[in-house]
Design an enzyme around this catalytic site. Sequence first.
Site, PDB file in Angstrom:
ATOM      1  N   TRP A 107       2.877  18.011  39.187  1.00 46.36           N
ATOM      2  CA  TRP A 107       3.520  18.501  37.909  1.00 46.36           C
ATOM      3  C   TRP A 107       4.719  19.200  38.439  1.00 46.36           C
ATOM      4  CZ3 TRP A 107      -0.818  20.502  34.239  1.00 46.36           C
ATOM      5  CH2 TRP A 107      -1.679  19.356  33.800  1.00 46.36           C
ATOM      6  N   LYS A 108       4.638  19.496  39.587  1.00 44.10           N
ATOM      7  CA  LYS A 108       5.950  20.463  40.067  1.00 44.10           C
ATOM      8  C   LYS A 108       6.028  21.642  39.104  1.00 44.10           C
ATOM      9  CE  LYS A 108       7.946  16.365  42.446  1.00 44.10           C
ATOM     10  NZ  LYS A 108       9.012  15.631  42.833  1.00 44.10           N
TER      11      LYS A 108
ATOM     12  N   GLU B  64      10.469  19.094  48.767  1.00 39.82           N
ATOM     13  CA  GLU B  64      11.146  20.293  48.102  1.00 39.82           C
ATOM     14  C   GLU B  64      10.838  21.516  48.629  1.00 39.82           C
ATOM     15  OE1 GLU B  64       9.604  19.150  44.047  1.00 39.82           O
ATOM     16  OE2 GLU B  64      10.985  17.211  44.410  1.00 39.82           O
TER      17      GLU B  64
ATOM     18  N   GLU C 222       6.230  10.458  51.558  1.00 40.73           N
ATOM     19  CA  GLU C 222       7.135  10.427  50.445  1.00 40.73           C
ATOM     20  C   GLU C 222       8.367  10.496  51.168  1.00 40.73           C
ATOM     21  OE1 GLU C 222       5.207  12.313  46.870  1.00 40.73           O
ATOM     22  OE2 GLU C 222       5.884  13.992  48.059  1.00 40.73           O
TER      23      GLU C 222
ATOM     24  N   GLY D 202      12.016  11.083  42.709  1.00 40.92           N
ATOM     25  CA  GLY D 202      12.582  11.481  41.603  1.00 40.92           C
ATOM     26  C   GLY D 202      13.885  10.803  41.459  1.00 40.92           C
TER      27      GLY D 202
ATOM     28  N   SER E  57       9.030   7.981  43.192  1.00 42.77           N
ATOM     29  CA  SER E  57       8.996   7.182  42.017  1.00 42.77           C
ATOM     30  C   SER E  57       8.196   5.957  41.659  1.00 42.77           C
ATOM     31  CB  SER E  57      10.607   6.312  42.321  1.00 42.77           C
ATOM     32  OG  SER E  57      11.491   7.465  42.213  1.00 42.77           O
TER      33      SER E  57
ATOM     34  N   GLY F  53       5.030  12.191  40.969  1.00 41.91           N
ATOM     35  CA  GLY F  53       5.650  13.411  40.189  1.00 41.91           C
ATOM     36  C   GLY F  53       5.924  13.147  38.763  1.00 41.91           C
ATOM     37  N   GLY F  54       7.151  12.398  38.451  1.00 43.02           N
ATOM     38  CA  GLY F  54       7.439  12.272  37.096  1.00 43.02           C
ATOM     39  C   GLY F  54       6.475  11.513  36.279  1.00 43.02           C
TER      40      GLY F  54
HETATM   41  P1  PGA Z   1       8.329  11.312  41.740  1.00 41.72           P
HETATM   42  O1  PGA Z   1       7.836  12.628  42.735  1.00 41.72           O
HETATM   43  O2  PGA Z   1       7.208  10.429  41.537  1.00 41.72           O
HETATM   44  O3  PGA Z   1       8.833  12.007  40.334  1.00 41.72           O
HETATM   45  O4  PGA Z   1       9.431  10.598  42.600  1.00 41.72           O
HETATM   46  C1  PGA Z   1       6.935  12.341  43.780  1.00 41.72           C
HETATM   47  C2  PGA Z   1       6.785  13.667  44.428  1.00 41.72           C
HETATM   48  O5  PGA Z   1       7.916  14.579  44.717  1.00 41.72           O
HETATM   49  O6  PGA Z   1       5.697  14.054  44.618  1.00 41.72           O
END
Ligand code: PGA
Length: 260
Positions: free
Chosen positions: A16-17, A105, A175, A181, A221, A242-243
């Site tokens: 979820w960040k 990140e 990743e 993202g 993504s 993520g998203g």
């Molecule tokens: P994303 O992020 O699916 O939004 O590209 C993946 C992640 O950072 O784990």
Amino acid sequence: MIIYKSMRKRIVAGNWKMNKTLKEGVDLANEINSKTEHLKDHSVKIILGTPFIHLAEVAKTVNPAYVKIAAQNCAAWSHGAYTGEVSAEMIRLAGAEYVILGHSERRKYFNEDGELLNTKVKLALENMLKPIFCCGEVLEERKENKHFEVVKTQLEEGVFNLPEEDFKEIVIAYEPVWAIGTGETATSEQAQEMHHFIRQEIAKKYGQSIADDTSILYGGSCKPSNAKELFSNEDVDGGLIGGASLNADDFLGIITAFQD
Ligand code: PGA
């Protein structure tokens, strides 16, 4: 003997960040929990990677039999005067079973390097948290054809000095940073190629049987429309999302990509 992919744990983990208030997070967890209840065999392990302050509430919300909880980071010390930090023990006792470590990140914005990540991995394991260890190259490295070397170094620094028994607890997430993202996904071939490489490196270090049992997730993504193709690869055992993990239906669409 040929070991088939189906013997490995298949995992769809949400990251979820820094999104969702506590109430929004609990609502989302509730929705995911109720919408996955009917998946009879629960052959896909579902993990929700929430912000620290959501962990305890979300853990109370979901059915631990099929929805597990992850933190997105942990401190590099066991306890003490480290203002603002959260220890692996605190995370475990809040109800999490996993911790995402080495996300790009964290590497980029918080300067987390291999040595620090290795310390965190060991602390997580000592506290019975399973690390989801992330690796992946940036675009320039791929353009210069250094992506295999970069990922190998990240694995060597982060997890390859663990004893065999500890390594068995690790989940790897590949990743590619250029796909996170950005809406740009690695092609199915690029994902398979790197996952296969990672599995070979694990086999060289720990033997084929441990390599065959290690779950290697793809992240970057990943969404309902491309999950099926990505997950159909021999060495892709699921995703770190993520998203698309911020919406229950999108997340469910990815989970069910394994099932039909
Ligand atoms: P994303 O992020 O699916 O939004 O590209 C993946 C992640 O950072 O784990």
